[in-house]
Each structure stands twice: as structure tokens, then as C-alpha cells.
Design a protein around this motif. Sequence first.
Motif, short mmCIF file in Angstrom:
data_model
loop_
_atom_site.label_atom_id
_atom_site.label_comp_id
_atom_site.label_asym_id
_atom_site.label_seq_id
_atom_site.Cartn_x
_atom_site.Cartn_y
_atom_site.Cartn_z
N UNK A 70 -10.82 74.14 -49.06
CA UNK A 70 -10.24 74.58 -47.79
C UNK A 70 -10.08 76.10 -47.76
N UNK A 71 -9.64 76.67 -48.86
CA UNK A 71 -9.48 78.13 -48.94
C UNK A 71 -10.83 78.83 -48.84
N UNK A 72 -11.86 78.29 -49.48
CA UNK A 72 -13.20 78.88 -49.42
C UNK A 72 -13.77 78.79 -48.00
N UNK A 73 -13.59 77.66 -47.34
CA UNK A 73 -14.06 77.49 -45.96
C UNK A 73 -13.32 78.46 -45.04
N UNK A 74 -12.00 78.55 -45.20
CA UNK A 74 -11.21 79.47 -44.39
C UNK A 74 -11.63 80.91 -44.59
N UNK A 75 -11.89 81.28 -45.83
CA UNK A 75 -12.34 82.65 -46.14
C UNK A 75 -13.71 82.92 -45.51
N UNK A 76 -14.61 81.94 -45.55
CA UNK A 76 -15.94 82.12 -44.96
C UNK A 76 -15.84 82.30 -43.44
N UNK A 77 -15.02 81.50 -42.80
CA UNK A 77 -14.84 81.64 -41.35
C UNK A 77 -14.28 83.02 -41.03
N UNK A 78 -13.24 83.43 -41.77
CA UNK A 78 -12.61 84.72 -41.52
C UNK A 78 -13.60 85.87 -41.76
N UNK A 79 -14.39 85.75 -42.81
CA UNK A 79 -15.33 86.81 -43.17
C UNK A 79 -16.48 86.92 -42.17
N UNK A 80 -17.07 85.80 -41.76
CA UNK A 80 -18.25 85.82 -40.91
C UNK A 80 -17.94 85.75 -39.41
N UNK A 81 -16.84 85.12 -39.04
CA UNK A 81 -16.54 84.91 -37.62
C UNK A 81 -15.25 85.57 -37.17
N UNK A 82 -14.40 85.96 -38.11
CA UNK A 82 -13.12 86.57 -37.76
C UNK A 82 -12.04 85.54 -37.52
N UNK A 83 -10.85 86.02 -37.20
CA UNK A 83 -9.72 85.13 -36.95
C UNK A 83 -9.83 84.59 -35.52
N UNK A 84 -9.21 83.48 -35.25
CA UNK A 84 -8.46 82.56 -36.10
C UNK A 84 -9.39 81.65 -36.90
N UNK A 85 -8.88 81.14 -37.98
CA UNK A 85 -9.65 80.27 -38.86
C UNK A 85 -9.55 78.82 -38.39
N UNK A 86 -8.37 78.44 -37.90
CA UNK A 86 -8.13 77.07 -37.45
C UNK A 86 -8.27 76.96 -35.94
N UNK A 87 -8.74 75.81 -35.49
CA UNK A 87 -8.78 75.47 -34.08
C UNK A 87 -7.66 74.48 -33.84
N UNK A 88 -6.74 74.82 -32.96
CA UNK A 88 -5.60 73.96 -32.63
C UNK A 88 -5.76 73.49 -31.20
N UNK A 89 -5.57 72.20 -30.98
CA UNK A 89 -5.71 71.67 -29.63
C UNK A 89 -4.74 70.51 -29.45
N UNK A 90 -4.16 70.42 -28.26
CA UNK A 90 -3.28 69.29 -27.98
C UNK A 90 -4.15 68.08 -27.69
N UNK A 91 -3.90 67.02 -28.43
CA UNK A 91 -4.61 65.75 -28.22
C UNK A 91 -3.57 64.65 -28.07
N UNK A 92 -4.04 63.47 -27.71
CA UNK A 92 -3.13 62.36 -27.45
C UNK A 92 -3.35 61.24 -28.45
N UNK A 93 -2.28 60.80 -29.06
CA UNK A 93 -2.34 59.75 -30.06
C UNK A 93 -1.87 58.43 -29.50
N UNK A 94 -1.33 57.61 -30.37
CA UNK A 94 -0.89 56.26 -30.01
C UNK A 94 0.13 56.30 -28.88
N UNK A 95 -0.11 55.50 -27.86
CA UNK A 95 0.79 55.44 -26.73
C UNK A 95 0.77 56.68 -25.86
N UNK A 96 -0.23 57.54 -26.04
CA UNK A 96 -0.31 58.76 -25.25
C UNK A 96 0.58 59.88 -25.74
#
Length: 192
Positions: A70-96
Motif C-alpha cells: 500500500x505504501x509503495x502504491x501510494x508513493x507511485x501515485x504521488x510521484x507520477x500523478x501527484x496528490x491526492x493518493x486516495x479517492x474518497x466517494x460517498x456510497x450506499x451500503x446495506x439499507x441505503x
Amino acid sequence: IEASVKAGADAAVSAACLPVLTRRAGCQPERQGEAAGCFVFRALLPARPRCGCAERALAALLLLVLLPVCLAVGAAIFLFEGAPVLFLQERYGRGGRPFTFLKFRTMMRRSERLHAKLQQKMGQQGRLFKLERDPRVTRTGAFLRRTFLDELPQLVNVVRGDMCFVGPRPLPASDQGHYTHAYHELRLAGMP
């Protein structure tokens, strides 16, 4: 069928009424008893309210073991694509129930804003939208998607109890309008 199942009763439907189950899905109707020649639909067992403790503990252990990856993947994203490393999105789980869905970022930063423009350009408004060769995907992102490494942060969702290892894919808020039939809500009946 829906009314019977909601009432906790079985619903038997003649196989002649549902030829797609036999021809396309390879399902076989009941062979014996009073439901012979019919497909029987039964009420689902009550779903677990949240992800089980053993599954959450396994996800935490996997996170610990896969931390260097995970740290290597995060570093690669940061190095080649810049911040942010994570994609956060509101999704709906059980019962909405809404929750924050985590993935490694595989698309360019303004991808959410480009979504509607791409939909309009491709003439696919009003339906679930997914491109086979999405121009918003970065080079690093294409590799992460091919190897499924972009999915590793979802282990955090499992540890938090928002998701489990096996279940329906949680859809984003933008796709909630596509639940136009009662059977579409079955996706929200289980843990994502």
C-alpha cells in the motif's frame, strides 16, 4: 413474487413463464413435489447487520501484511500523478446507509467533473455509465486497475464494518436514480 417473499412465503412460478432462467442462466425447475416444473423463490435469511468480527480481524491482518504494498502504491501515485493518493466517494451500503468508500486514485483529479461531459458526449445519459477505455484513467491508474491494487484501501472499509469481503458493489450517489424498480433495491439488502 415480491409480495410472497416479503410475507415470508415461498413463490412458485411455472418454468414456462421464465424461459430466460432455463435457456440463458442454466437453471433447472423443481423436479418433484407440488412445485414440480416451477422455479421456487424463497425469502432471504435475515442479513447480518454489520460485517462479522472474524472478517474485520482478517481485513486488519491483511492490511498489516499488505502495508508495504500500500505504501509503495501510494508513493507511485504521488510521484507520477501527484496528490491526492486516495479517492474518497460517498456510497450506499446495506439499507441505503451512506459511507465513505476508499480506493487508490486511478483517474485524473477533475474526473468527477468530467463525468457528466463524457456522458453527454457519448450519448449515455440516464443509465449507468462505464467506459471500457475511459480517457480519465491515468497511466499509473491503468496498471493499478489491471492488477486490482487500486482496491486495497477497501480493506479499511471492511475493518470499519461498512463492507464485507463478498457482496454487491456499492454504487455512488450519482447512480441512486437508477433504482427504478423494486428489485433494484435488492442491492441494498446485503452488505456491499
